[in-house]
Design a protein around this motif. Sequence first.
Motif, PDB file in Angstrom:
ATOM      1  N   THR A  73      76.934 -59.564 -70.926  1.00 50.76           N
ATOM      2  CA  THR A  73      75.580 -60.023 -70.611  1.00 50.76           C
ATOM      3  C   THR A  73      74.546 -59.412 -71.538  1.00 50.76           C
ATOM      4  O   THR A  73      73.356 -59.413 -71.244  1.00 50.76           O
ATOM      5  CB  THR A  73      75.223 -59.638 -69.167  1.00 50.76           C
ATOM      6  N   GLY A  74      74.989 -58.866 -72.662  1.00 49.30           N
ATOM      7  CA  GLY A  74      74.030 -58.281 -73.595  1.00 49.30           C
ATOM      8  C   GLY A  74      73.709 -56.836 -73.283  1.00 49.30           C
ATOM      9  O   GLY A  74      72.658 -56.339 -73.663  1.00 49.30           O
ATOM     10  N   ILE A 134      70.108 -54.325 -82.963  1.00 56.25           N
ATOM     11  CA  ILE A 134      70.315 -55.699 -82.466  1.00 56.25           C
ATOM     12  C   ILE A 134      70.344 -56.738 -83.596  1.00 56.25           C
ATOM     13  O   ILE A 134      70.548 -57.917 -83.328  1.00 56.25           O
ATOM     14  CB  ILE A 134      69.257 -56.085 -81.410  1.00 56.25           C
ATOM     15  N   ILE A 162      73.802 -53.009 -73.826  1.00 48.97           N
ATOM     16  CA  ILE A 162      74.045 -52.109 -74.956  1.00 48.97           C
ATOM     17  C   ILE A 162      74.044 -50.675 -74.447  1.00 48.97           C
ATOM     18  O   ILE A 162      73.093 -50.252 -73.785  1.00 48.97           O
ATOM     19  CB  ILE A 162      72.977 -52.281 -76.050  1.00 48.97           C
ATOM     20  N   ASP A 216      78.940 -57.427 -74.666  1.00 49.20           N
ATOM     21  CA  ASP A 216      78.471 -56.090 -74.333  1.00 49.20           C
ATOM     22  C   ASP A 216      78.863 -55.149 -75.468  1.00 49.20           C
ATOM     23  O   ASP A 216      79.930 -55.304 -76.059  1.00 49.20           O
ATOM     24  CB  ASP A 216      79.130 -55.598 -73.045  1.00 49.20           C
ATOM     25  N   LEU A 260      73.501 -58.858 -83.700  1.00 49.31           N
ATOM     26  CA  LEU A 260      73.609 -59.667 -82.480  1.00 49.31           C
ATOM     27  C   LEU A 260      72.675 -60.861 -82.562  1.00 49.31           C
ATOM     28  O   LEU A 260      73.047 -61.990 -82.228  1.00 49.31           O
ATOM     29  CB  LEU A 260      73.276 -58.811 -81.263  1.00 49.31           C
ATOM     30  N   ILE A 261      71.444 -60.614 -83.031  1.00 51.36           N
ATOM     31  CA  ILE A 261      70.480 -61.710 -83.165  1.00 51.36           C
ATOM     32  C   ILE A 261      70.952 -62.682 -84.232  1.00 51.36           C
ATOM     33  O   ILE A 261      70.875 -63.899 -84.075  1.00 51.36           O
ATOM     34  CB  ILE A 261      69.100 -61.144 -83.524  1.00 51.36           C
ATOM     35  N   SER A 287      83.696 -59.003 -74.750  1.00 45.33           N
ATOM     36  CA  SER A 287      83.264 -60.385 -74.544  1.00 45.33           C
ATOM     37  C   SER A 287      84.110 -60.981 -73.431  1.00 45.33           C
ATOM     38  O   SER A 287      85.313 -60.722 -73.367  1.00 45.33           O
ATOM     39  CB  SER A 287      83.440 -61.170 -75.837  1.00 45.33           C
ATOM     40  N   GLU A 307      73.514 -62.340 -78.689  1.00 42.74           N
ATOM     41  CA  GLU A 307      72.879 -61.168 -78.068  1.00 42.74           C
ATOM     42  C   GLU A 307      73.052 -61.121 -76.556  1.00 42.74           C
ATOM     43  O   GLU A 307      73.012 -60.049 -75.968  1.00 42.74           O
ATOM     44  CB  GLU A 307      71.396 -61.084 -78.454  1.00 42.74           C
ATOM     45  N   ASN A 308      73.262 -62.291 -75.916  1.00 40.70           N
ATOM     46  CA  ASN A 308      73.440 -62.268 -74.462  1.00 40.70           C
ATOM     47  C   ASN A 308      74.868 -62.593 -74.049  1.00 40.70           C
ATOM     48  O   ASN A 308      75.131 -62.879 -72.892  1.00 40.70           O
ATOM     49  CB  ASN A 308      72.468 -63.257 -73.803  1.00 40.70           C
ATOM     50  N   LYS A 309      75.784 -62.598 -75.004  1.00 40.61           N
ATOM     51  CA  LYS A 309      77.147 -63.010 -74.690  1.00 40.61           C
ATOM     52  C   LYS A 309      78.166 -61.892 -74.813  1.00 40.61           C
ATOM     53  O   LYS A 309      79.320 -62.063 -74.427  1.00 40.61           O
ATOM     54  CB  LYS A 309      77.554 -64.174 -75.599  1.00 40.61           C
TER      55      LYS A 309
END
Lengths: 337, 240
Positions: A232-233, A255, A235, A268, A258-259, A229, A264-266
């Motif tokens: 950019t999400g 996911i 995986i 890696d 993450l969801i 962290s 999910e977009n914050k």
Amino acid sequence: MRAYLERAKEHDEFMKKQQFEYNIGKRHLANMMGEDPETFTQKDVDRAIEYLFPSGIYDPAARPLMKPPEEVFPARKAAEFDEAGRPHHYLFYTGKPNFFKLLYDAAENIQLLQQFEDKVIRKKATPDPNGKLDLNATFWLTKDQLEQLLVEKLTDLEYDNFKLVMERLVSLPYSYRCKDFIEKFRKSLTSQKFALEIPKPSYDDQGRAFVTTYECLRKKARGDVTIRSPGTGLITINGKDLTYFEDTQSREQVIFPLIFTGLENKVDVECNIEGGGPSGQAGAIRWGIAWGLRSFVDKDMLEAMQVAGLLTRDHRRRERKKPGQPGARKKPTWKRR
Amino acid sequence: MRNLTNKIIFFNRCQSQLSRCAFNSTAKTTQTRFYSRPTSFPDYYQNPIFRKEDQAKLIENNDLSKLATTPFRPPASYETSSVYHDPIVNKVINHVMEDGKKQLARSLVEKAFENVKRIQIERYHLATTPEEKSKIILSPKDILHRAIENSKPLLQLSPIKRGGITYQVPGPITEKRSLFLAIKWLLEAANDKDRTVHFPEQFAWELLDAANNTGKVVKRKQDLHRQCEANRAYAHYRWQ
């Protein structure tokens, strides 16, 4: 009467002998392990046995052990009758006086609580909202624990009856009045595991925080998961992206945490996984991600994740096949002859 | 050398002692087996609450921190908190599945959804007035929910034997069984087709029919209700 006294004496002597043998065995073990026999504890005994008699037997109960005789031989009740042979306990002839006494007490408590409730209703008062019993962190004694407490063997049906009666008692609005009685039969859980020892993230050379979870297990799959962290999400699974899994269900599983946390977009995610099939691998990664995300979320989200079951390790494994039957539980087709 | 033999004898003695201890224990301790690797969770583990709307309800009632002290089972491998996850759709997929081929079952149901969407969009574009357009449901998931709701029976017939004669006695139906029958009937209707027609196509048509309160499945439900009505005279056999 005389027979009982003889048996009791025999048992005492037997126990004394066993205790003696146990102590000698312990000293021998200590000598063998090259340690001081005086300070040799049961823990050391277990360790020594495991070292000297290594066993790969599947069932742990069948492996060699050396325990103090009080643990190996179940406790016996003291004399339940007086000199004249008359029993002390009024429920002696039920065969399981302690168990039925417990049921009687529970039923009596239920009646008392109901009477109390009637009284309160007649006075037109409302129940005290603060007095509610908090039974979240505790659960009923298991059958074995209850048997040890009562010093009586119970059948499954009797244990179910015990649970039924106690649940009934707890469900009453004034159950807090017999809190002591209820808590005797409840065992507290170990404290919140998920909140303990949340690792502080380390920092890599680019200044990004990262947490690595090793030993992510599910079914036969094992691997490790690294969470970085801010990200950019992205995986990465064994060098590939999410398309490492061919089926949608496994991708959804990866996911899921993450969801759930909205990250999910914050962050890696990077994982190495081996063994097992797609479902097991996806489950292992799911747990690994959820476990690693603990360092990046606040306390409320942590609790939400616990309630969602994301932080529980799925330790279930395939059950072994049993001899004499075609599967783990499946039995051969019944034939008359 | 002598020292070594001494040691060996000594060791043997110890071993006999130990083994005696071990044998005693296995004979006396209970015969209940427990496996080193558990195959299920203990019953004090609660079912997880992972869907967003259920979680929101918990937060509203301030139950979250209270519940967090208890252990929860992990969600199953087909459950997620994603908006695309729907328990009813999952149920239908499981009913379509044969021999554990879940990927195939899922692809069939998704294909059927695609067909529903195509048909509905075609209808949408053919409709001329805005009122007609607004009446057309475009979401296949909504169509499925509606279809199942319309094909759920309210009563059932159960055979009860009285005096050597078996009567078909009408009675209430549980929510679970009614859902099961609805899905089963929909799939039976979809599988009752020519060999040249593919399952997703036929299933899409059945779904649209049932959502519209017409078609084979709804007729089957009405037949059952009619039969229950006709057998009203036997209803007392349920408790006599």
